[in-house]
Design a protein around this motif. Sequence first.
Motif, PDB file in Angstrom:
ATOM      1  N   PRO A 177      73.691  82.390  24.111  1.00 41.13           N
ATOM      2  CA  PRO A 177      74.069  82.199  22.534  1.00 41.13           C
ATOM      3  C   PRO A 177      74.592  83.104  21.979  1.00 41.13           C
ATOM      4  N   ARG A 181      78.544  83.051  20.427  1.00 40.30           N
ATOM      5  CA  ARG A 181      78.906  82.921  19.082  1.00 40.30           C
ATOM      6  C   ARG A 181      80.055  84.313  18.996  1.00 40.30           C
ATOM      7  N   GLU A 185      83.688  83.396  17.623  1.00 41.09           N
ATOM      8  CA  GLU A 185      84.046  84.186  16.287  1.00 41.09           C
ATOM      9  C   GLU A 185      85.438  84.681  16.556  1.00 41.09           C
ATOM     10  N   TRP A 192      82.792  75.879  21.551  1.00 36.29           N
ATOM     11  CA  TRP A 192      81.426  76.358  21.713  1.00 36.29           C
ATOM     12  C   TRP A 192      80.653  75.264  21.559  1.00 36.29           C
ATOM     13  N   THR A 194      76.512  74.461  21.563  1.00 37.05           N
ATOM     14  CA  THR A 194      75.186  75.275  21.326  1.00 37.05           C
ATOM     15  C   THR A 194      74.370  74.391  20.465  1.00 37.05           C
ATOM     16  N   PHE A 198      71.389  78.189  16.353  1.00 30.24           N
ATOM     17  CA  PHE A 198      72.723  78.660  16.349  1.00 30.24           C
ATOM     18  C   PHE A 198      73.789  77.667  15.679  1.00 30.24           C
ATOM     19  N   SER A 201      73.817  77.749  11.983  1.00 33.78           N
ATOM     20  CA  SER A 201      74.272  79.296  11.400  1.00 33.78           C
ATOM     21  C   SER A 201      75.725  79.444  11.452  1.00 33.78           C
ATOM     22  N   VAL A 202      76.417  78.864  12.470  1.00 32.49           N
ATOM     23  CA  VAL A 202      77.812  79.139  12.821  1.00 32.49           C
ATOM     24  C   VAL A 202      78.652  78.082  11.747  1.00 32.49           C
ATOM     25  N   THR A 208      84.194  75.525  10.632  1.00 32.38           N
ATOM     26  CA  THR A 208      84.368  74.841  11.980  1.00 32.38           C
ATOM     27  C   THR A 208      84.426  73.257  11.688  1.00 32.38           C
TER      28      THR A 208
END
Length: 324
Positions: A177, A181, A185, A192, A194, A198, A201-202, A208
Amino acid sequence: MPPRFSPTASRLRRPLWIGLLAAAAGLLANPAYSAETVRIGYQKSSTLMTLLKTQGTLEKALAKDDIKITWHEFPSGLPLLEALNVGNVDISADVADTVPIFAQAAQAKLTYFAEEAASPQAQAIVVRQDSPVQQLADLKGKKIAVTKAAGSHYLLIAALRKAGLKFSDIQPAYLSPADGRAAFENDKVDAWVTWEPFLTSVQRQLPTRTLADGNGLASYKRYYLTSTRYAQAHPEVLQHVYAQLQASGNWVKGHPGEAARILGPLWGNLDVATVEAANAHRSYRVQPVKREQLAEQQQIADAFFAAGLLPKAVDAGAVEVWQP
Protein backbone atom coordinates in the motif's frame (compact mmCIF):
# COMPACT_ATOMS: atom_id res chain seq x y z
CA MET A 1 34.60 -44.26 50.89
CA PRO A 2 31.17 -43.94 49.23
CA PRO A 3 28.21 -42.96 51.41
CA ARG A 4 26.17 -45.84 52.69
CA PHE A 5 22.57 -46.27 51.53
CA SER A 6 20.18 -45.99 54.43
CA PRO A 7 16.76 -47.64 53.96
CA THR A 8 15.48 -45.70 56.91
CA ALA A 9 16.56 -42.35 55.44
CA SER A 10 15.05 -43.34 52.08
CA ARG A 11 11.70 -44.12 53.72
CA LEU A 12 11.83 -40.81 55.55
CA ARG A 13 12.51 -38.87 52.34
CA ARG A 14 9.92 -40.71 50.23
CA PRO A 15 6.84 -38.81 51.54
CA LEU A 16 8.60 -35.51 50.80
CA TRP A 17 9.32 -36.49 47.16
CA ILE A 18 5.85 -37.92 46.71
CA GLY A 19 4.38 -34.66 48.01
CA LEU A 20 6.53 -32.55 45.68
CA LEU A 21 5.63 -34.68 42.67
CA ALA A 22 1.94 -34.48 43.52
CA ALA A 23 2.16 -30.71 43.87
CA ALA A 24 3.95 -30.41 40.52
CA ALA A 25 1.29 -32.57 38.86
CA GLY A 26 -1.39 -30.34 40.35
CA LEU A 27 0.28 -27.23 38.94
CA LEU A 28 0.47 -28.77 35.48
CA ALA A 29 -3.13 -29.92 35.57
CA ASN A 30 -4.49 -26.54 36.71
CA PRO A 31 -4.59 -24.12 33.73
CA ALA A 32 -4.67 -21.17 36.10
CA TYR A 33 -0.99 -21.83 36.79
CA SER A 34 0.11 -22.47 33.24
CA ALA A 35 1.58 -19.31 31.73
CA GLU A 36 1.13 -19.12 27.96
CA THR A 37 1.77 -16.62 25.19
CA VAL A 38 -0.39 -16.14 22.11
CA ARG A 39 1.28 -14.48 19.11
CA ILE A 40 -1.10 -12.25 17.13
CA GLY A 41 -0.29 -10.97 13.65
CA TYR A 42 -2.00 -7.85 12.30
CA GLN A 43 -1.66 -5.12 9.66
CA LYS A 44 -2.45 -1.39 9.70
CA SER A 45 -5.91 -1.96 8.24
CA SER A 46 -6.70 -4.46 11.03
CA THR A 47 -8.79 -1.82 12.75
CA LEU A 48 -10.42 -3.82 15.52
CA MET A 49 -7.30 -5.73 16.50
CA THR A 50 -5.30 -2.48 16.43
CA LEU A 51 -7.78 -0.91 18.82
CA LEU A 52 -7.65 -3.91 21.15
CA LYS A 53 -3.86 -3.67 21.13
CA THR A 54 -3.83 0.08 21.77
CA GLN A 55 -6.49 0.00 24.48
CA GLY A 56 -5.11 -3.12 26.16
CA THR A 57 -8.55 -4.71 26.48
CA LEU A 58 -7.58 -8.08 25.02
CA GLU A 59 -4.56 -8.32 27.33
CA LYS A 60 -6.83 -7.74 30.31
CA ALA A 61 -9.30 -10.39 29.17
CA LEU A 62 -6.59 -13.01 28.60
CA ALA A 63 -4.65 -12.13 31.75
CA LYS A 64 -7.43 -13.73 33.80
CA ASP A 65 -6.25 -17.07 32.37
CA ASP A 66 -2.57 -16.15 32.74
CA ILE A 67 -2.19 -15.73 28.96
CA LYS A 68 0.12 -13.08 27.54
CA ILE A 69 0.14 -11.55 24.03
CA THR A 70 2.94 -10.63 21.66
CA TRP A 71 1.99 -8.45 18.68
CA HIS A 72 3.53 -8.75 15.20
CA GLU A 73 2.80 -6.22 12.43
CA PHE A 74 2.85 -7.14 8.73
CA PRO A 75 2.66 -4.88 5.64
CA SER A 76 -0.28 -6.82 4.13
CA GLY A 77 -2.35 -9.96 4.48
CA LEU A 78 -0.29 -12.40 2.37
CA PRO A 79 2.91 -12.29 4.47
CA LEU A 80 0.73 -12.42 7.57
CA LEU A 81 -0.88 -15.72 6.55
CA GLU A 82 2.49 -17.03 5.38
CA ALA A 83 3.71 -16.46 8.94
CA LEU A 84 0.62 -18.24 10.27
CA ASN A 85 1.24 -21.17 7.93
CA VAL A 86 4.83 -21.71 9.12
CA GLY A 87 3.93 -21.27 12.79
CA ASN A 88 5.46 -17.86 13.43
CA VAL A 89 2.13 -16.46 14.67
CA ASP A 90 -0.84 -18.21 16.28
CA ILE A 91 -3.74 -15.93 15.31
CA SER A 92 -4.21 -13.69 12.30
CA ALA A 93 -6.14 -10.47 12.57
CA ASP A 94 -8.51 -9.76 9.71
CA VAL A 95 -7.31 -10.27 6.16
CA ALA A 96 -9.25 -9.74 2.96
CA ASP A 97 -11.22 -12.63 1.52
CA THR A 98 -8.65 -13.34 -1.21
CA VAL A 99 -5.72 -13.96 1.13
CA PRO A 100 -6.81 -17.36 2.55
CA ILE A 101 -7.09 -18.66 -1.02
CA PHE A 102 -3.38 -18.06 -1.61
CA ALA A 103 -2.57 -19.58 1.77
CA GLN A 104 -4.56 -22.69 0.86
CA ALA A 105 -2.62 -22.95 -2.39
CA ALA A 106 0.50 -23.09 -0.20
CA GLN A 107 -0.97 -26.07 1.71
CA ALA A 108 -1.87 -24.05 4.82
CA LYS A 109 -4.18 -25.78 7.30
CA LEU A 110 -6.50 -22.91 8.15
CA THR A 111 -9.40 -22.41 10.51
CA TYR A 112 -11.75 -19.47 10.07
CA PHE A 113 -12.94 -18.23 13.46
CA ALA A 114 -14.66 -14.89 12.71
CA GLU A 115 -15.58 -12.58 9.86
CA GLU A 116 -16.51 -8.96 9.33
CA ALA A 117 -19.66 -8.58 7.26
CA ALA A 118 -19.30 -7.41 3.66
CA SER A 119 -17.94 -3.90 3.01
CA PRO A 120 -17.89 -3.48 -0.81
CA GLN A 121 -17.29 0.29 -0.67
CA ALA A 122 -14.12 -0.14 1.37
CA GLN A 123 -11.99 -0.75 -1.75
CA ALA A 124 -11.85 0.87 -5.17
CA ILE A 125 -9.93 1.47 -8.39
CA VAL A 126 -8.81 5.10 -8.62
CA VAL A 127 -7.12 7.19 -11.31
CA ARG A 128 -5.82 10.76 -11.30
CA GLN A 129 -8.44 13.41 -12.05
CA ASP A 130 -6.75 14.33 -15.36
CA SER A 131 -6.17 10.72 -16.44
CA PRO A 132 -7.27 9.77 -19.97
CA VAL A 133 -8.73 6.60 -18.44
CA GLN A 134 -12.46 7.30 -18.29
CA GLN A 135 -13.92 3.82 -17.92
CA LEU A 136 -12.83 0.31 -17.00
CA ALA A 137 -12.31 -0.70 -20.65
CA ASP A 138 -9.67 2.04 -20.92
CA LEU A 139 -7.43 0.11 -18.51
CA LYS A 140 -6.32 -2.16 -21.36
CA GLY A 141 -2.54 -1.98 -21.65
CA LYS A 142 -2.26 0.26 -18.59
CA LYS A 143 0.05 -0.18 -15.62
CA ILE A 144 -1.96 -0.71 -12.43
CA ALA A 145 -0.64 -0.76 -8.88
CA VAL A 146 -2.17 -3.53 -6.80
CA THR A 147 -1.16 -5.48 -3.71
CA LYS A 148 -0.76 -9.16 -4.51
CA ALA A 149 -3.43 -11.40 -2.95
CA ALA A 150 -5.18 -8.45 -1.28
CA GLY A 151 -8.94 -8.02 -1.63
CA SER A 152 -8.20 -5.28 -4.15
CA HIS A 153 -6.48 -7.86 -6.35
CA TYR A 154 -9.75 -9.73 -6.80
CA LEU A 155 -11.64 -6.45 -7.30
CA LEU A 156 -9.31 -5.68 -10.20
CA ILE A 157 -9.90 -9.11 -11.79
CA ALA A 158 -13.68 -8.77 -11.38
CA ALA A 159 -13.70 -5.22 -12.77
CA LEU A 160 -11.62 -6.21 -15.80
CA ARG A 161 -13.95 -9.14 -16.44
CA LYS A 162 -16.95 -6.80 -16.33
CA ALA A 163 -15.24 -4.64 -18.96
CA GLY A 164 -14.57 -7.64 -21.19
CA LEU A 165 -10.85 -7.68 -20.36
CA LYS A 166 -8.54 -10.35 -19.01
CA PHE A 167 -5.91 -9.88 -16.35
CA SER A 168 -3.27 -10.40 -19.03
CA ASP A 169 -4.60 -7.28 -20.80
CA ILE A 170 -3.05 -4.99 -18.15
CA GLN A 171 0.39 -4.54 -16.60
CA PRO A 172 0.17 -5.28 -12.87
CA ALA A 173 2.63 -3.54 -10.57
CA TYR A 174 2.63 -5.58 -7.37
CA LEU A 175 3.24 -3.06 -4.62
CA SER A 176 2.56 -2.68 -0.92
CA PRO A 177 0.00 0.00 0.00
CA ALA A 178 2.74 2.52 0.86
CA ASP A 179 4.65 1.89 -2.36
CA GLY A 180 1.43 1.86 -4.36
CA ARG A 181 0.55 5.30 -3.01
CA ALA A 182 4.01 6.65 -3.90
CA ALA A 183 3.84 5.24 -7.42
CA PHE A 184 0.34 6.69 -7.90
CA GLU A 185 1.36 10.12 -6.58
CA ASN A 186 4.37 10.27 -8.90
CA ASP A 187 2.51 9.11 -12.01
CA LYS A 188 4.50 5.88 -12.20
CA VAL A 189 1.27 3.91 -12.66
CA ASP A 190 -1.97 4.67 -14.47
CA ALA A 191 -4.31 3.46 -11.72
CA TRP A 192 -4.22 2.19 -8.17
CA VAL A 193 -6.47 -0.45 -6.57
CA THR A 194 -6.55 -0.05 -2.81
CA TRP A 195 -8.61 -0.30 0.35
CA GLU A 196 -9.40 1.64 3.50
CA PRO A 197 -7.92 3.70 5.08
CA PHE A 198 -5.56 4.17 2.11
CA LEU A 199 -8.51 4.78 -0.21
CA THR A 200 -10.14 7.70 1.59
CA SER A 201 -6.71 9.15 2.36
CA VAL A 202 -5.69 9.39 -1.31
CA GLN A 203 -9.16 10.60 -2.34
CA ARG A 204 -8.94 13.49 0.12
CA GLN A 205 -5.32 14.42 -0.50
CA LEU A 206 -5.05 14.11 -4.28
CA PRO A 207 -7.35 14.97 -7.20
CA THR A 208 -8.69 11.51 -8.11
CA ARG A 209 -11.60 9.79 -9.79
CA THR A 210 -13.07 6.42 -8.84
CA LEU A 211 -13.52 4.00 -11.72
CA ALA A 212 -15.24 1.33 -9.63
CA ASP A 213 -15.65 0.18 -6.07
CA GLY A 214 -16.72 -3.27 -4.92
CA ASN A 215 -20.47 -2.77 -5.38
CA GLY A 216 -21.71 -5.55 -7.64
CA LEU A 217 -18.16 -6.85 -8.11
CA ALA A 218 -16.62 -7.96 -4.83
CA SER A 219 -18.33 -8.01 -1.44
CA TYR A 220 -15.00 -7.67 0.41
CA LYS A 221 -15.34 -9.64 3.59
CA ARG A 222 -12.49 -9.74 6.07
CA TYR A 223 -11.70 -12.95 7.90
CA TYR A 224 -9.92 -13.78 11.15
CA LEU A 225 -7.96 -17.02 11.03
CA THR A 226 -5.79 -19.38 13.00
CA SER A 227 -4.08 -22.66 12.29
CA THR A 228 -6.22 -25.74 12.65
CA ARG A 229 -3.81 -27.10 15.24
CA TYR A 230 -4.10 -23.97 17.38
CA ALA A 231 -7.90 -23.91 17.11
CA GLN A 232 -8.08 -27.48 18.37
CA ALA A 233 -5.67 -26.85 21.24
CA HIS A 234 -6.88 -23.43 22.41
CA PRO A 235 -10.60 -22.86 21.80
CA GLU A 236 -10.78 -20.84 25.04
CA VAL A 237 -8.33 -18.27 23.61
CA LEU A 238 -10.39 -17.96 20.43
CA GLN A 239 -13.50 -17.42 22.54
CA HIS A 240 -11.85 -14.51 24.35
CA VAL A 241 -10.58 -12.99 21.09
CA TYR A 242 -13.95 -13.39 19.34
CA ALA A 243 -15.85 -11.73 22.20
CA GLN A 244 -13.42 -8.81 22.33
CA LEU A 245 -13.54 -8.31 18.56
CA GLN A 246 -17.34 -8.16 18.62
CA ALA A 247 -17.25 -5.61 21.43
CA SER A 248 -14.61 -3.54 19.63
CA GLY A 249 -16.65 -3.51 16.40
CA ASN A 250 -19.72 -2.27 18.27
CA TRP A 251 -17.61 0.37 20.02
CA VAL A 252 -16.16 1.75 16.75
CA LYS A 253 -19.62 2.18 15.24
CA GLY A 254 -20.96 3.74 18.43
CA HIS A 255 -17.96 6.07 18.99
CA PRO A 256 -16.69 7.02 15.49
CA GLY A 257 -14.98 10.24 16.58
CA GLU A 258 -13.18 8.72 19.53
CA ALA A 259 -12.09 5.73 17.45
CA ALA A 260 -10.78 8.08 14.75
CA ARG A 261 -8.73 10.05 17.27
CA ILE A 262 -7.04 6.83 18.41
CA LEU A 263 -6.49 5.40 14.93
CA GLY A 264 -5.36 8.59 13.17
CA PRO A 265 -1.83 8.66 14.60
CA LEU A 266 -1.46 4.91 14.06
CA TRP A 267 -2.44 5.24 10.40
CA GLY A 268 0.23 7.77 9.47
CA ASN A 269 -1.18 10.82 11.24
CA LEU A 270 -4.44 10.88 9.34
CA ASP A 271 -6.88 13.55 10.43
CA VAL A 272 -10.03 12.60 12.33
CA ALA A 273 -12.39 13.39 9.43
CA THR A 274 -10.47 11.12 7.04
CA VAL A 275 -10.45 8.22 9.50
CA GLU A 276 -14.17 8.63 10.23
CA ALA A 277 -14.94 8.62 6.50
CA ALA A 278 -12.79 5.53 5.96
CA ASN A 279 -14.39 3.68 8.86
CA ALA A 280 -17.87 4.52 7.57
CA HIS A 281 -17.13 2.26 4.59
CA ARG A 282 -16.32 -0.74 6.80
CA SER A 283 -19.07 -2.78 8.46
CA TYR A 284 -16.99 -3.83 11.51
CA ARG A 285 -19.81 -6.27 12.26
CA VAL A 286 -18.04 -9.32 13.65
CA GLN A 287 -20.00 -12.53 13.26
CA PRO A 288 -19.46 -16.30 13.08
CA VAL A 289 -18.28 -17.83 9.82
CA LYS A 290 -20.84 -20.15 8.21
CA ARG A 291 -19.49 -22.76 5.85
CA GLU A 292 -22.44 -22.40 3.49
CA GLN A 293 -21.58 -18.72 3.06
CA LEU A 294 -18.09 -19.44 1.72
CA ALA A 295 -19.41 -19.69 -1.84
CA GLU A 296 -17.77 -16.39 -2.85
CA GLN A 297 -14.46 -17.77 -1.61
CA GLN A 298 -14.74 -20.43 -4.28
CA GLN A 299 -15.57 -17.81 -6.91
CA ILE A 300 -12.44 -15.92 -5.90
CA ALA A 301 -10.32 -19.07 -6.06
CA ASP A 302 -11.66 -19.96 -9.49
CA ALA A 303 -11.06 -16.42 -10.81
CA PHE A 304 -7.43 -16.39 -9.69
CA PHE A 305 -6.81 -19.86 -11.12
CA ALA A 306 -8.40 -18.89 -14.45
CA ALA A 307 -6.15 -15.81 -14.55
CA GLY A 308 -3.09 -18.00 -14.10
CA LEU A 309 -2.32 -16.47 -10.70
CA LEU A 310 -2.62 -19.69 -8.67
CA PRO A 311 -0.40 -22.72 -9.25
CA LYS A 312 -3.36 -25.08 -8.91
CA ALA A 313 -7.11 -25.12 -8.38
CA VAL A 314 -8.15 -24.55 -4.77
CA ASP A 315 -11.11 -26.03 -2.94
CA ALA A 316 -12.13 -23.05 -0.82
CA GLY A 317 -14.30 -25.27 1.33
CA ALA A 318 -11.37 -27.42 2.44
CA VAL A 319 -10.94 -25.43 5.65
CA GLU A 320 -12.09 -25.74 9.22
CA VAL A 321 -14.68 -23.37 10.67
CA TRP A 322 -14.68 -22.65 14.41
CA GLN A 323 -17.93 -21.60 16.05
CA PRO A 324 -18.06 -19.38 19.14
